[in-house]
Scaffold this motif. Sequence first.
Motif, short mmCIF file in Angstrom:
data_model
loop_
_atom_site.label_atom_id
_atom_site.label_comp_id
_atom_site.label_asym_id
_atom_site.label_seq_id
_atom_site.Cartn_x
_atom_site.Cartn_y
_atom_site.Cartn_z
N GLY A 241 13.87 3.57 3.26
CA GLY A 241 14.53 4.21 1.93
C GLY A 241 13.87 5.40 1.20
N ASP A 242 12.59 5.34 1.19
CA ASP A 242 11.99 6.74 0.89
C ASP A 242 12.44 7.89 1.48
OD1 ASP A 242 10.52 5.49 -1.26
OD2 ASP A 242 8.97 5.31 -0.38
N TYR A 243 12.75 7.89 2.84
CA TYR A 243 13.06 8.90 3.49
C TYR A 243 14.33 9.10 4.19
CZ TYR A 243 7.88 9.50 3.07
OH TYR A 243 6.81 9.81 2.32
N PRO B 185 10.96 -1.82 5.81
CA PRO B 185 9.83 -1.37 4.94
C PRO B 185 10.64 -0.42 4.06
CG PRO B 185 9.78 -0.40 7.03
CD PRO B 185 10.73 -1.40 7.23
N GLU B 186 9.83 -0.32 2.73
CA GLU B 186 10.47 0.65 1.68
C GLU B 186 10.38 2.04 2.13
OE1 GLU B 186 8.55 1.17 -1.96
OE2 GLU B 186 9.76 2.87 -1.49
N SER B 187 9.49 2.37 3.17
CA SER B 187 9.57 3.88 3.50
C SER B 187 10.81 4.24 4.14
CB SER B 187 8.33 4.09 4.75
OG SER B 187 7.24 3.35 4.26
N LEU C 168 0.79 -1.18 0.00
CA LEU C 168 0.01 0.16 0.00
C LEU C 168 0.72 1.34 -0.03
CD1 LEU C 168 -2.97 -1.10 2.37
CD2 LEU C 168 -3.12 -0.73 -0.01
N SER C 169 2.14 1.18 0.71
CA SER C 169 2.81 2.36 0.58
C SER C 169 3.32 2.89 -0.78
CB SER C 169 3.99 2.40 1.53
OG SER C 169 5.20 1.57 0.87
N GLN C 170 3.33 2.04 -1.75
CA GLN C 170 3.66 2.44 -3.11
C GLN C 170 2.12 2.57 -3.88
OE1 GLN C 170 6.66 3.65 -3.77
NE2 GLN C 170 6.58 3.17 -1.64
N ALA C 171 1.35 1.74 -3.30
CA ALA C 171 -0.05 2.05 -4.19
C ALA C 171 -0.52 3.50 -4.21
CB ALA C 171 -1.04 0.69 -3.76
N GLU C 172 -0.15 3.85 -3.00
CA GLU C 172 -0.97 5.29 -2.79
C GLU C 172 -0.23 6.46 -3.50
OE1 GLU C 172 -0.85 6.71 1.22
OE2 GLU C 172 1.55 6.62 1.50
N HIS C 173 0.68 6.03 -3.88
CA HIS C 173 1.57 7.20 -4.82
C HIS C 173 0.64 7.82 -6.03
CE1 HIS C 173 5.42 8.07 -3.34
NE2 HIS C 173 5.74 6.79 -3.08
N GLY C 174 0.18 6.64 -6.74
CA GLY C 174 -0.63 7.41 -7.93
C GLY C 174 -1.54 6.41 -8.49
ZN LIG Z 1 7.23 6.13 -1.70
#
Ligand SMILES: [Zn+2]
Length: 805
Positions: free
Chosen positions: A726-728, A722-724, A622-628
């Motif tokens: 690396g995102d931040y 979690p990927e978050s 979901l953390s990537q699905a919410e991007h767009g």
């Molecule tokens: Zn992201």
Amino acid sequence: MVFPVLPFLASAADVELVRQSKQFVSVIGQTLVDGTNFQIQQILDLLSDADVTPGTLFVSLTEKISDEDVVCLLNNGVAAVVVKEQNYFDHLSEIGVPKERLSLFKDGGFTSEFGTKVSFSKSQIVQVEFLTIDFVIKSLESAIKTDRQDKLYTTLVVDEHDRCLGLVYSSLESIKLALDKRAGVYYSRSRNEIWVKGATSGNTQKLVSVDLDCDGDALKFVVVQEGGESNFCHLDTTSCFGPFGHGLIELEDLLKSRLKNSPEKSYTRRLFNDADLLTAKIKEEAEELTEARTTSEISWEAADLFYFTMVKLVASGVSLADVERNLNTKHLKITRRKGDAKEKFMKKKDEPKPSSTVENGPIHLNVVSATDTKAVEGSLSRPIQKTNEIMHLVNPIVEKVQKEGDKALIEFTNKFDGVKLESPVLKAPFPKEYFEGLTDEMKEALDLSMENVRKFHEAQLQKETLKVETQPGVVCSRFPRPIEKVGLYIPGGTAVLPSTALMLGVPAKVAQCKEIIFASPPRKSDGKVSPEVVYVAEKVGASKIVLAGGAQAVAAMAYGTESVPKVDKILGPGNQFVTAAKMYVQNDTQALCSIDMPAGPSEVLVIADEDADADFVASDLLSQAEHGVDSQVILVGVSLSDKKIQEIQDAVNAQALQLPRVDIVRQCINHSSVVRCNSYDEAFDISNQYAPEHLILQIQNANKYLPQVFNAGSVFVGAYTPESCGDYSSGTNHTLPTYGYARQYSGVNTSTFQKFITAQNVTPEGLDKIGRAVMSVAKVEGLDGHRNAIKIRMQKLGLLPESFQ
Ligand SMILES: [Zn+2]
Ligand SMILES: NC(=O)c1ccc[n+]([C@@H]2O[C@H](COP(=O)([O-])OP(=O)(O)OC[C@H]3O[C@@H](n4cnc5c(N)ncnc54)[C@H](O)[C@@H]3O)[C@@H](O)[C@H]2O)c1
Ligand SMILES: N[C@H](CO)Cc1c[nH]c[nH+]1
């Protein structure tokens, strides 16, 4: 249709007469038929005659014909039925015949409200055997007016598609001649004489019809240009108002000429020759049109469908006029089909839609098995627009900014972001008001993230000169230099991404780029960029922030405008418009601008096994699905039980419903999937094939599997990564290749902001070692100048005999 003459066909014999001289009736453009004396089919035949246009035929009736037949006539192109009895009129009204399609005879004449309201008196209705040109001219004279001193009549000339060719003048005499010759004949004011169009040039006109306007002071001649030359104007243009635009009519003309002349290997020829290909293209385009969502997508797909439809028409000898005739007839129908589609095109009522497409329904991923290769292929295809389609939208934006600079940039920001700007650029030092709303907590979070990103990227910095002596006296070296001016794109369409600002700004600073420029779309609310982005810009020493997004921001940085400096390289992620514009400018030698990579809509592939925590897996998806809506998330499950899959689906649904961006998630999940496979090897094969931007490993001993990763932007190893992160904040860069470009590109790193220059130093000893080899290869290439540069030196050094050739 206000011509003051109405030819009347009383019997089949009159039809015969019309057939023999039908042009004349059709020039007048309207007819009355005594319906009681004809069989329905005879009237329908008249209508299918190409010279009787739907909507120009009136039929007089008595009650002898059935109601169904009346409806049939009106449904097939009859303009109106004219009845003698009020009772019959009322009856037809009651059965639903619209008022404007019904008229009542009174005193031998009637009034029609169909189209233009017009009355035909007894004297204007004339049986065809008495229909002479003199009669027509006499009637016309009684109806036509002119306030001109020369008594000429203003005459509009149009082509068969009703496109205006020009304005001319007529006299009664010229009209008479025009009717007689069925040709374009007018009155020339300059020569003061009858003017037969094309009499000298041979470019004559066939007269199709003559009409009078609503108040009788202008004529309209409908003509077809003949004699090979289709230009009406003396200036050699199609019309006196210049050439026509490029619409369907021009496409028809073009395709007709292609049918005759196109080369054997051209695409259009292939379409003409291969009916199966043409059928497939029409189906494909029709489907794409049904799936198009935005206005630009819909118009793009509709244009494609029109094109292939037109090819079919031309290939089958059907003209656009035939199609228009059908449209007109259909428009005239007074009863309509229910309009339902054929069953094969309808979704079955009980056929469940994929649950996530149901508004408010559960949000679940589609599940496929790895053994079903077709289904896997479909599941792993990314939801992106075709290159030519997106380029079609982006090219005009880029070209306009290149040409018009700031003006275009301001216009597009207004159009796409809804912000009216005075100036598109904010210069450092950034005004205080731009930092409003920035909390200490936020500053600390950004500082921590920036520090970690700095540490990791500083460690990557290549400062040293690399030196290798390849032969005694031959020293090759390579030294790094920062790229001088970089433009960093910070997305801001559906979410503000200060994290991207630091992921790009920090390594640019570490690499010591001389000028750093940010670009980000301004907020609709106040026309500013977020204070977090401005904070990062200040920290990394950015000199300017371009207040623009999308393709226009990329173009401004690539070519430069009055206020935006041209940069050497553009970096940063963005939606499809941004990515397409980056790819455009990197290919344009005029821009002289490189890019980092195609970094489009976010995506993630999670490999999970039975031990994985369903909540963790769901949260990562979901953390990537919410991007767009154009993001994609894939779960590759290794030997997952049905129960585990259900747990994950339930967790996806439960967590998604709590997210503020649930609507975006729902659309993303619609083109996202679970692929079930039976081994880790198989899972990594699928992943390497997909080449995801992010790869998350939620499997036992995850670290052990890193050697199996060949294509991925960045890998997140183990349940607690979690990927978050690396995102931040962890330190790795989040600007990563998407669309499968992880096969050939790395994500942004410090060397993305550097270039490497090589140098060499060759001594006489070195020349002795390699000189002969250089001369030999230069000789085989036929490049004597190269060979000479060695020979001269070696001879002076005495390393070659003087006589050496
Ligand atoms: Zn992201
Ligand atoms: N791959 C990566 O490293 C990475 C990193 C961060 C974000 N992303 C992705 O970046 C994307 C950001 O997209 P976004 O849309 O939120 O912001 P964006 O800033 O990329 O795009 C917004 C701009 O798109 C333009 N635009 C929108 N509709 C348009 C239209 N119909 N025609 C022409 N231009 C139009 C507008 O100018 C607008 O300013 C997301 O897909 C996200 O997943 C990727
Ligand atoms: N996941 C994105 C890269 O695809 C980067 C990002 C920024 N903010 C949150 N996520």
